[in-house]
Enzyme design. Structure first.
Site, PDB file in Angstrom:
ATOM      1  N   ASN A   1       0.861  -1.181   0.000  1.00  0.00           N
ATOM      2  CA  ASN A   1       0.000   0.000   0.000  1.00  0.00           C
ATOM      3  C   ASN A   1       0.901   1.235   0.000  1.00  0.00           C
ATOM      4  OD1 ASN A   1      -1.847   2.012   0.484  1.00  0.00           O
ATOM      5  ND2 ASN A   1      -2.355   1.367   2.573  1.00  0.00           N
ATOM      6  N   TRP A   2       1.031   1.841  -1.173  1.00  0.00           N
ATOM      7  CA  TRP A   2       1.933   2.999  -1.279  1.00  0.00           C
ATOM      8  C   TRP A   2       1.341   4.268  -0.679  1.00  0.00           C
ATOM      9  CZ3 TRP A   2       4.473   2.999  -6.869  1.00  0.00           C
ATOM     10  CH2 TRP A   2       5.401   1.958  -6.933  1.00  0.00           C
ATOM     11  N   LYS A   3       0.067   4.225  -0.344  1.00  0.00           N
ATOM     12  CA  LYS A   3      -0.617   5.430   0.176  1.00  0.00           C
ATOM     13  C   LYS A   3      -0.402   6.599  -0.798  1.00  0.00           C
ATOM     14  CE  LYS A   3      -0.161   3.417   4.680  1.00  0.00           C
ATOM     15  NZ  LYS A   3      -0.146   3.571   6.129  1.00  0.00           N
TER      16      LYS A   3
ATOM     17  N   HIS B   1      -9.751   1.553   4.900  1.00  0.00           N
ATOM     18  CA  HIS B   1      -8.467   1.771   5.585  1.00  0.00           C
ATOM     19  C   HIS B   1      -8.656   2.798   6.712  1.00  0.00           C
ATOM     20  CE1 HIS B   1      -4.338   2.843   6.424  1.00  0.00           C
ATOM     21  NE2 HIS B   1      -3.995   1.725   5.829  1.00  0.00           N
TER      22      HIS B   1
ATOM     23  N   GLU C   1      -6.934   5.164   7.717  1.00  0.00           N
ATOM     24  CA  GLU C   1      -6.620   6.566   7.390  1.00  0.00           C
ATOM     25  C   GLU C   1      -7.807   7.238   6.710  1.00  0.00           C
ATOM     26  OE1 GLU C   1      -2.969   5.674   5.382  1.00  0.00           O
ATOM     27  OE2 GLU C   1      -2.018   5.257   7.306  1.00  0.00           O
TER      28      GLU C   1
ATOM     29  N   GLU D   1      -5.730  -4.720  10.837  1.00  0.00           N
ATOM     30  CA  GLU D   1      -4.710  -3.686  11.021  1.00  0.00           C
ATOM     31  C   GLU D   1      -5.023  -2.867  12.274  1.00  0.00           C
ATOM     32  OE1 GLU D   1      -2.516  -2.455   7.235  1.00  0.00           O
ATOM     33  OE2 GLU D   1      -4.338  -1.289   7.306  1.00  0.00           O
TER      34      GLU D   1
ATOM     35  N   GLY E   1       2.083   2.502  10.846  1.00  0.00           N
ATOM     36  CA  GLY E   1       3.032   3.604  10.657  1.00  0.00           C
ATOM     37  C   GLY E   1       3.726   4.062  11.929  1.00  0.00           C
TER      38      GLY E   1
ATOM     39  N   SER F   1       3.051  -1.770  10.635  1.00  0.00           N
ATOM     40  CA  SER F   1       4.500  -1.779  10.894  1.00  0.00           C
ATOM     41  C   SER F   1       5.174  -3.111  10.543  1.00  0.00           C
ATOM     42  CB  SER F   1       4.787  -1.393  12.352  1.00  0.00           C
ATOM     43  OG  SER F   1       4.372  -0.063  12.590  1.00  0.00           O
TER      44      SER F   1
ATOM     45  N   GLY G   1       2.663  -1.044   4.411  1.00  0.00           N
ATOM     46  CA  GLY G   1       2.624   0.362   4.036  1.00  0.00           C
ATOM     47  C   GLY G   1       4.022   0.909   3.807  1.00  0.00           C
ATOM     48  N   GLY G   2       4.543   1.603   4.798  1.00  0.00           N
ATOM     49  CA  GLY G   2       5.844   2.277   4.684  1.00  0.00           C
ATOM     50  C   GLY G   2       6.941   1.441   4.049  1.00  0.00           C
TER      51      GLY G   2
HETATM   52  P1  PGA Z   1       2.533   0.529   7.768  1.00  0.00           P
HETATM   53  O1  PGA Z   1       1.087   0.726   7.099  1.00  0.00           O
HETATM   54  O2  PGA Z   1       3.097  -0.745   7.224  1.00  0.00           O
HETATM   55  O3  PGA Z   1       3.317   1.739   7.348  1.00  0.00           O
HETATM   56  O4  PGA Z   1       2.311   0.456   9.241  1.00  0.00           O
HETATM   57  C1  PGA Z   1       0.211  -0.343   6.910  1.00  0.00           C
HETATM   58  C2  PGA Z   1      -1.056   0.145   6.281  1.00  0.00           C
HETATM   59  O5  PGA Z   1      -1.493   1.246   6.577  1.00  0.00           O
HETATM   60  O6  PGA Z   1      -1.668  -0.554   5.468  1.00  0.00           O
END
Ligand code: PGA
Length: 249
Positions: free
Chosen positions: A8-10, A93, A95, A165, A171, A211, A232-233
């Site tokens: 997930n590149w956001k 998600h 966010e 999640e 994050g 994470s 994500g990150g």
């Molecule tokens: P993260 O994000 O790996 O940076 O914690 C995961 C996500 O939001 O899908």
């Protein structure tokens, strides 16, 4: 079953040039990986620039709207995603729940439309730190599953994927302890099994996200027995991402 690793590149990276560089690196690295399925979810704008040649690499989006077409300024329909060769879509998600105030009702509509368009929804669920500290996790997860899948017939759910999640782990560099994640993974399975039967619950993949890195990925798959990961990150660093994928194969 091959683990499914979703990137997930956001809202990253800032330029198409950088995105193409990461994509080429990934595509080269993936050539030698046979025992995992990889899904890349870049920002919408970059999707048409990517055309994965490897059958192990699929495209996904990070959201979609709950109508197929029409006067919905700024929105993207699941059919448009399908037309651009997306096979997956992340929905719900945390966010989006936080910054765009997306609630279960909207998420439920989106899951329905995504399934109708033939996309596999990756439904994100998870408790906040406050809910966790108030011992509300089980209740929250059950409710999120129930509300998000309301009115969807059993036979349509085969393509569904659920990503557990915990919001406090996203994050933050503070991943969920493996045994705790495992319990929540089992709770999700049981909730699905109680509503839709054991056979279907076994077809629905359950991912862990929050994470994830190349040091901890292995444990979520091999110990906590998740069917995959939502990264994500760490997915923006193609070397680290490939390390994650290799560690679970
Ligand atoms: P993260 O994000 O790996 O940076 O914690 C995961 C996500 O939001 O899908």
């Amino acid at each position: 079953m091959k683990p499914l690793i979703v990137a997930n590149w956001k809202m990253n990276p800032k330029t198409l040039k950088e995105a193409k560089t990461i994509f080429s690196f990934l595509e080269r690295g993936i050539k030698t990986i046979k025992k995992a399925g990889i899904v890349l979810c870049p920002p919408f704008l970059y999707i048409p620039s990517f055309n994965p040649k490897n059958s192990n690499l699929a495209l996904g989006a990070q959201d979609c709207f709950f109508e197929n077409e029409g006067a919905f300024t700024g929105e993207i329909s699941p059919f448009q995603l399908k037309d651009l060769k997306c096979r997956y879509v992340i929905l719900g998600h945390s966010e989006r729940r936080k910054h765009l105030k997306e609630g279960s009702e909207i998420i439920n509509e989106k899951v329905k439309k995504a399934l109708e368009a033939g996309l596999a929804p990756i439904l994100c669920i998870g408790e906040s730190l406050e809910q966790r500290e108030g011992n509300k996790t089980i209740e929250v997860l059950k409710e999120q599953i129930k509300q998000s899948l309301k009115g969807i017939s059993k036979k349509k759910l085969k393509k569904l994927i659920i990503a557990y999640e915990p919001v406090w782990a996203i994050g933050t560099g503070n991943p969920c302890p493996v045994s705790e994640a495992q319990s929540m993974g089992l709770l999700v399975k049981k909730t699905l099994s109680d509503s839709y039967g054991k056979a279907l619950s076994e077809e629905i993949k359950i991912l862990y996200g929050g994470s994830v890195d190349s040091e901890n990925a292995f444990f979520y798959i091999k110990e906590a027995l998740f069917d995959g990961l939502l990264v994500g990150g760490a997915s923006l660093d193609p070397k680290e991402f490939l390390k994650i994928v290799r560690s679970v194969c």
